[in-house]
Design a protein around this motif. Structure first.
Motif, PDB file in Angstrom:
ATOM      1  N   ARG A  44       0.650 -18.766  -9.658  1.00 42.17           N
ATOM      2  CA  ARG A  44       2.021 -19.037  -9.244  1.00 42.17           C
ATOM      3  C   ARG A  44       2.917 -17.828  -9.490  1.00 42.17           C
ATOM      4  NH1 ARG A  44       1.208 -23.427  -6.125  1.00 42.17           N
ATOM      5  NH2 ARG A  44       0.085 -25.064  -7.248  1.00 42.17           N
ATOM      6  N   GLY A  45       3.772 -17.525  -8.532  1.00 39.96           N
ATOM      7  CA  GLY A  45       4.764 -16.477  -8.720  1.00 39.96           C
ATOM      8  C   GLY A  45       4.206 -15.083  -8.810  1.00 39.96           C
ATOM      9  N   VAL A  46       3.031 -14.843  -8.216  1.00 32.12           N
ATOM     10  CA  VAL A  46       2.379 -13.542  -8.303  1.00 32.12           C
ATOM     11  C   VAL A  46       2.674 -12.732  -7.045  1.00 32.12           C
ATOM     12  CG1 VAL A  46       0.148 -12.381  -8.412  1.00 32.12           C
ATOM     13  CG2 VAL A  46       0.551 -14.422  -9.791  1.00 32.12           C
ATOM     14  N   GLU A  47       2.980 -11.442  -7.229  1.00 31.39           N
ATOM     15  CA  GLU A  47       3.130 -10.537  -6.092  1.00 31.39           C
ATOM     16  C   GLU A  47       1.865  -9.695  -5.972  1.00 31.39           C
ATOM     17  OE1 GLU A  47       5.622  -6.577  -4.722  1.00 31.39           O
ATOM     18  OE2 GLU A  47       6.631  -8.055  -6.020  1.00 31.39           O
ATOM     19  N   TYR A  48       1.185  -9.829  -4.839  1.00 28.50           N
ATOM     20  CA  TYR A  48      -0.092  -9.151  -4.627  1.00 28.50           C
ATOM     21  C   TYR A  48       0.099  -7.738  -4.092  1.00 28.50           C
ATOM     22  CZ  TYR A  48      -1.799 -13.965  -4.899  1.00 28.50           C
ATOM     23  OH  TYR A  48      -2.061 -15.246  -5.303  1.00 28.50           O
ATOM     24  N   TRP A  59     -11.277 -10.114  -6.211  1.00 25.25           N
ATOM     25  CA  TRP A  59     -10.421  -9.449  -7.185  1.00 25.25           C
ATOM     26  C   TRP A  59      -9.122  -9.059  -6.501  1.00 25.25           C
ATOM     27  CZ3 TRP A  59     -12.257  -7.935 -12.250  1.00 25.25           C
ATOM     28  CH2 TRP A  59     -13.582  -8.306 -12.501  1.00 25.25           C
ATOM     29  N   VAL A  60      -7.994  -9.474  -7.072  1.00 21.49           N
ATOM     30  CA  VAL A  60      -6.702  -9.157  -6.466  1.00 21.49           C
ATOM     31  C   VAL A  60      -5.808  -8.454  -7.482  1.00 21.49           C
ATOM     32  CG1 VAL A  60      -6.707 -10.924  -4.679  1.00 21.49           C
ATOM     33  CG2 VAL A  60      -5.898 -11.520  -6.945  1.00 21.49           C
ATOM     34  N   GLY A  61      -5.235  -7.340  -7.068  1.00 21.15           N
ATOM     35  CA  GLY A  61      -4.275  -6.627  -7.883  1.00 21.15           C
ATOM     36  C   GLY A  61      -2.879  -7.161  -7.655  1.00 21.15           C
ATOM     37  N   THR A  62      -2.027  -7.037  -8.663  1.00 18.49           N
ATOM     38  CA  THR A  62      -0.675  -7.581  -8.581  1.00 18.49           C
ATOM     39  C   THR A  62       0.335  -6.596  -9.159  1.00 18.49           C
ATOM     40  OG1 THR A  62      -0.536  -8.622 -10.779  1.00 18.49           O
ATOM     41  CG2 THR A  62      -1.674  -9.858  -9.048  1.00 18.49           C
ATOM     42  N   THR A  63       1.584  -6.892  -8.895  1.00 20.11           N
ATOM     43  CA  THR A  63       2.685  -6.184  -9.521  1.00 20.11           C
ATOM     44  C   THR A  63       3.141  -6.971 -10.743  1.00 20.11           C
ATOM     45  OG1 THR A  63       3.441  -5.215  -7.445  1.00 20.11           O
ATOM     46  CG2 THR A  63       5.047  -5.356  -9.216  1.00 20.11           C
ATOM     47  N   ASN A  80       0.857  -3.296 -13.726  1.00 21.12           N
ATOM     48  CA  ASN A  80       1.143  -2.984 -12.329  1.00 21.12           C
ATOM     49  C   ASN A  80      -0.085  -2.320 -11.719  1.00 21.12           C
ATOM     50  OD1 ASN A  80       3.858  -3.901 -12.296  1.00 21.12           O
ATOM     51  ND2 ASN A  80       4.499  -2.030 -13.319  1.00 21.12           N
ATOM     52  N   VAL A  81      -0.737  -3.021 -10.805  1.00 22.43           N
ATOM     53  CA  VAL A  81      -1.978  -2.554 -10.195  1.00 22.43           C
ATOM     54  C   VAL A  81      -1.720  -2.306  -8.715  1.00 22.43           C
ATOM     55  CG1 VAL A  81      -4.390  -3.116  -9.696  1.00 22.43           C
ATOM     56  CG2 VAL A  81      -3.360  -3.852 -11.857  1.00 22.43           C
ATOM     57  N   SER A  82      -1.842  -1.063  -8.279  1.00 21.03           N
ATOM     58  CA  SER A  82      -1.564  -0.748  -6.880  1.00 21.03           C
ATOM     59  C   SER A  82      -2.797  -0.866  -5.993  1.00 21.03           C
ATOM     60  CB  SER A  82      -0.966   0.654  -6.756  1.00 21.03           C
ATOM     61  OG  SER A  82      -1.815   1.622  -7.337  1.00 21.03           O
ATOM     62  N   ASP A  83      -4.003  -0.761  -6.561  1.00 26.08           N
ATOM     63  CA  ASP A  83      -5.209  -0.932  -5.753  1.00 26.08           C
ATOM     64  C   ASP A  83      -6.374  -1.316  -6.647  1.00 26.08           C
ATOM     65  OD1 ASP A  83      -6.660  -1.072  -3.424  1.00 26.08           O
ATOM     66  OD2 ASP A  83      -6.926   1.082  -3.173  1.00 26.08           O
ATOM     67  N   VAL A  84      -7.365  -1.983  -6.029  1.00 30.08           N
ATOM     68  CA  VAL A  84      -8.590  -2.424  -6.701  1.00 30.08           C
ATOM     69  C   VAL A  84      -9.774  -1.951  -5.878  1.00 30.08           C
ATOM     70  CG1 VAL A  84      -9.927  -4.399  -7.504  1.00 30.08           C
ATOM     71  CG2 VAL A  84      -7.426  -4.495  -7.557  1.00 30.08           C
ATOM     72  N   ALA A  85     -10.803  -1.428  -6.535  1.00 31.04           N
ATOM     73  CA  ALA A  85     -12.031  -1.048  -5.839  1.00 31.04           C
ATOM     74  C   ALA A  85     -13.223  -1.415  -6.708  1.00 31.04           C
ATOM     75  CB  ALA A  85     -12.041   0.455  -5.529  1.00 31.04           C
ATOM     76  N   ILE A  86     -14.200  -2.091  -6.127  1.00 35.11           N
ATOM     77  CA  ILE A  86     -15.397  -2.505  -6.854  1.00 35.11           C
ATOM     78  C   ILE A  86     -16.531  -1.537  -6.534  1.00 35.11           C
ATOM     79  CG2 ILE A  86     -17.014  -4.362  -7.309  1.00 35.11           C
ATOM     80  CD1 ILE A  86     -14.125  -5.006  -8.077  1.00 35.11           C
ATOM     81  N   ASP A  87     -17.007  -0.862  -7.560  1.00 35.51           N
ATOM     82  CA  ASP A  87     -18.133   0.063  -7.454  1.00 35.51           C
ATOM     83  C   ASP A  87     -19.396  -0.712  -7.807  1.00 35.51           C
ATOM     84  OD1 ASP A  87     -20.108   1.956  -7.847  1.00 35.51           O
ATOM     85  OD2 ASP A  87     -19.080   3.002  -9.475  1.00 35.51           O
ATOM     86  N   ALA A  88     -20.152  -1.116  -6.774  1.00 35.92           N
ATOM     87  CA  ALA A  88     -21.334  -1.941  -6.993  1.00 35.92           C
ATOM     88  C   ALA A  88     -22.540  -1.130  -7.424  1.00 35.92           C
ATOM     89  CB  ALA A  88     -21.661  -2.720  -5.715  1.00 35.92           C
TER      90      ALA A  88
END
Length: 712
Positions: A531-535, A547-551, A583-591
């Motif tokens: 709730r109340g999350v800015e993606y 996986w989602v990054g947010t402000t 504060n996460v501006s981007d997410v990347a999964i290194d498999a």
């Protein structure tokens, strides 16, 4: 051009597997405060962590070192120890080992009020902390906040903000925006000082400069002891680069907000600069996982750099040092893209598209709007794209360019050809994209669109089906289209979950998946904790977790319950877990390496865990991961774990003693990522006897056997 788990503890407390590992790279500037630390070092409070600097070494302490945040405004040192105060008032102390910190107090954080830079002082065991609208007193012996003062003199501190503190013996001096005050303190009995909150108990100073610490900073000179330094490199266009001098055993540290130098008592050269070299990328906004493991990252000022957890290849500026600046965040740009052969694509907002070879080290092509290419210009000679993806056959890259006549899809080949599907979008501005190949070999391209460049603009997702260009004269044409609606505002990032076969999308305030049967974007019905999350960003791992990054809220891992996209279990990771910032501006999964990477304004965090590794190709000719069992010999009192890795996740691994007795069997969650870590103990929790042991890996049709020695 060159660019240069949580530990699993069984009910009988036997720790079998290695803990998940957090880490980060930060830009430890600006420097707000500095104190001596040890015989020949300094401790600095910075926006990028607490930094310990000596002539020979440089160490930055971050969230995962026990700090729970990385922005610190003050640091103080005394015979009691070394203490620091974060941007919002977390109080920490360094542990006796000198390598980790512990939190003493986090109660001030709930006020959501910033501390004053260099605004903490010690009166015996009382840490006095200046916030923007209050003065706090913290007992270091009891790890307790005693009280706060919100008014000194004629004005409340909310109207008369604090600027600086000083302590001389029993007297506390306070400088505010309007005046300076003093008060005699009974440091040993401060909790019983009933008049401390009485504004009248503070004495107005007739001459505030009578307190040496409150004297204005002289930006025209540097004073070290009795000597005035005049070297020209100590100054720049803004005046003196040095604000503080700190005496050490062999000389003086000369420190400014972005400078650390050392003045030797003896030696040549007399003054040396001590640069920071572990992370020089700067403010990161975009990450791309690399096919060989690691990430490629872009910063707002035009740098691109490659990293593994072990360090960074030296980044360099692209396109003359012009970066995406403000647009990187305002448009949530994701314009880096990488092909398996090492071809890299990048876009500079309004100026150019670029193709590099050799993993981004050699520039091959530049596509400028003045060169007559078919892509659109949003303004005159000003192209904009918010997203770039590989072409489905890895023959090049796909992007979409904005236009008031409707956006266009652009296909850049690795050979430098450019093909456009002109003005096929109904909206002017394109957003995130995803491209794949259907069962007929046609290209299926999803493009999010919106009515303007703002994150809050409305929009949807358009789907196009084109004949593959190689069977269509190289052109991107003769396509069909469909539009999906269902979330507002417009999407800003998307990812395809190859495990559950589903396209996921985030807008600034909504998470949704594409349901082609219902021709709509569907918002999950159960997402407790979101709730109340800015993606800001989204990616998927090898097990179908999203996986989602947010402000401001860190990152969330979402798992579909019973494979239903409408019911998601939610796990939140933030700076208290190990993120550099919430504060996460981007997410990347290194498999490849099993790492989740996160971009922040002050640097990049990473979270390593076995279940993020793609082990599906292990023990095949195509795998990049070698089958290994190490260390041999295994010494449980010296080595944390005996490790076996390089098998698939459906494997069963058994360990036997020399007599053939089964010691342990590992399977399921114990071998996620094709790796197990054993601490040399049996099921009773006792260390097994020294000697020869055997392992057997049953990996479907393949089997691996080996022996190793345990030495005590």
């Amino acid at each position: 051009m060159k660019f240069s788990l949580i530990a699993i503890v069984l009910i009988f407390t036997v720790q079998l597997f290695a803990a998940d590992r957090w880490g980060a790279f930060s830009d430890p500037f600006p420097i707000y405060d500095v104190v001596p630390y040890g015989d020949n070092g300094i401790m600095l409070a910075t926006d990028g962590g607490l930094r310990f600097r000596t002539l020979e070494g440089d160490r930055v302490f971050l969230s995962h070192d026990g700090l729970e945040t990385s922005a610190f405004y003050s640091v103080v040192s005394s015979p009691l120890g070394t203490f620091a105060v974060s941007e919002y008032g977390i109080v920490v102390a360094i542990n006796g080992d000198g390598t980790t910190w512990r939190v003493l107090n986090r109660s001030y954080v709930k006020n959501n009020v910033r501390a004053v830079p260099r605004g903490a002082v010690l009166g015996k065991n009382i840490l006095v902390i200046a916030f923007e609208d209050r003065l706090a007193f913290f007992d270091l012996f009891k790890s307790t906040s005693l009280l706060t003062v919100e008014r000194i003199g004629n004005y409340p501190l909310q109207m008369n903000p604090l600027r600086q503190l000083a302590v001389h013996g029993d007297t506390l001096y306070v400088k505010t925006e309007r005046a300076s005050y003093s008060r005699v303190m009974d440091w040993d009995n401060l909790a019983s000082d009933i008049h401390l909150s009485d504004a009248a108990s503070w004495n107005l100073l007739a001459a505030e400069n009578a307190v040496p610490e409150f004297a204005p900073w002289d930006s025209t000179k540097v004073v070290a002891g009795e000597e005035i330094l005049t070297e020209s490199f100590l100054f720049d266009n803004n005046g003196c680069r040095v604000r503080w001098t700190v005496r050490s055993k062999d000389g003086y540290f000369l420190v400014g907000p972005y400078t650390i130098l050392f003045l030797h008592d003896q030696g040549t050269p007399r003054i040396v600069e001590l640069p920071y070299e572990r992370y020089t990328l700067g403010e990161a906004y975009e990450l791309q996982a690399m096919p060989m493991g690691g990430i490629l990252a872009a910063s707002v000022d035009g740098k691109i750099g490659y990293a593994k957890t072990t360090g960074w290849r030296e980044p360099e500026y692209v396109f003359g040092g012009l970066g995406n600046g403000f647009n990187a965040y305002s448009a949530r740009m994701k314009v880096l893209s990488v092909l398996p052969d090492g071809t890299v694509f990048n876009h500079i907002w309004g100026f150019v598209y670029q193709i590099f070879s050799h993993w981004g080290t050699e520039l091959e092509y530049s596509f400028k709007p003045t060169d007559g290419y078919c892509f659109d210009n949003y303004l005159e000679n000003f192209p904009i794209s918010q997203f770039v993806v590989p072409a489905p056959d890895n023959s090049g890259f796909l992007t979409a360019t904005g236009s008031n006549s409707g956006y266009s899809i652009v296909y850049f080949t690795k050979n430098g050809d450019v093909r456009c599907a002109k003005n096929i979008g109904k909206e002017p501005v394109p957003g995130p994209m995803y491209a794949t190949v259907d069962e007929n070999g046609s290209w299926v391209i999803y493009v999010a669109s919106k009515q303007g460049t703002a994150l809050a603009d409305l929009g949807g997702v358009d789907m196009y089906v084109f004949p593959a260009p190689r069977s269509n004269g190289g052109e991107l044409s003769n396509g069909t289209s469909k539009t999906f609606r269902g979330i507002n505002p417009a999407p800003l990032d998307m990812v395809y979950d190859s495990v559950k076969k589903r396209l996921w999308i985030v807008s600034m305030s909504n998470l949704a998946y594409l349901d082609t049967d219902r021709d709509s974007l569907i918002v999950p019905s159960s997402t407790n904790g979101l709730r109340g999350v800015e993606y800001t960003s989204i990616d998927a791992d090898v097990h179908g977790n999203i996986w989602v990054g947010t402000t401001g809220h860190g990152v969330y891992r979402l798992t579909q319950k019973k494979s239903s996209p409408d019911t998601l279990s939610v796990v939140n990771y933030n700076s208290r877990n190990g993120l550099l910032s919430d504060n996460v501006s981007d997410v990347a999964i290194d498999a490849v390496d099993g790492i989740a990477w996160f971009a922040h304004e002050r640097g990049i965090s990473y979270y390593q865990r076995n279940d993020l590794k793609d082990a599906s190709a292990n023990l095949t000719d195509s795998t990049r991961v070698l089958f290994r069992a190490y260390p041999v010999p295994f010494r449980p009192k010296e080595h944390a774990f005996f490790i076996i890795e390089g098998f698939t996740e459906n494997a069963v691994v058994s360990i036997y003693n020399r007599g053939g007795a089964l010691i342990w069997t590992f399977k399921g969650d114990e071998v996620l990522g094709g790796r197990l870590e054993w601490n040399g103990r049996d099921k009773s929790g006792k260390l097994v006897a020294p000697g020869v042991y055997y392992y057997v890996v049953n990996n479907g049709p393949k089997k691996k056997k080996g022996k190793f020695i345990i030495v005590h």
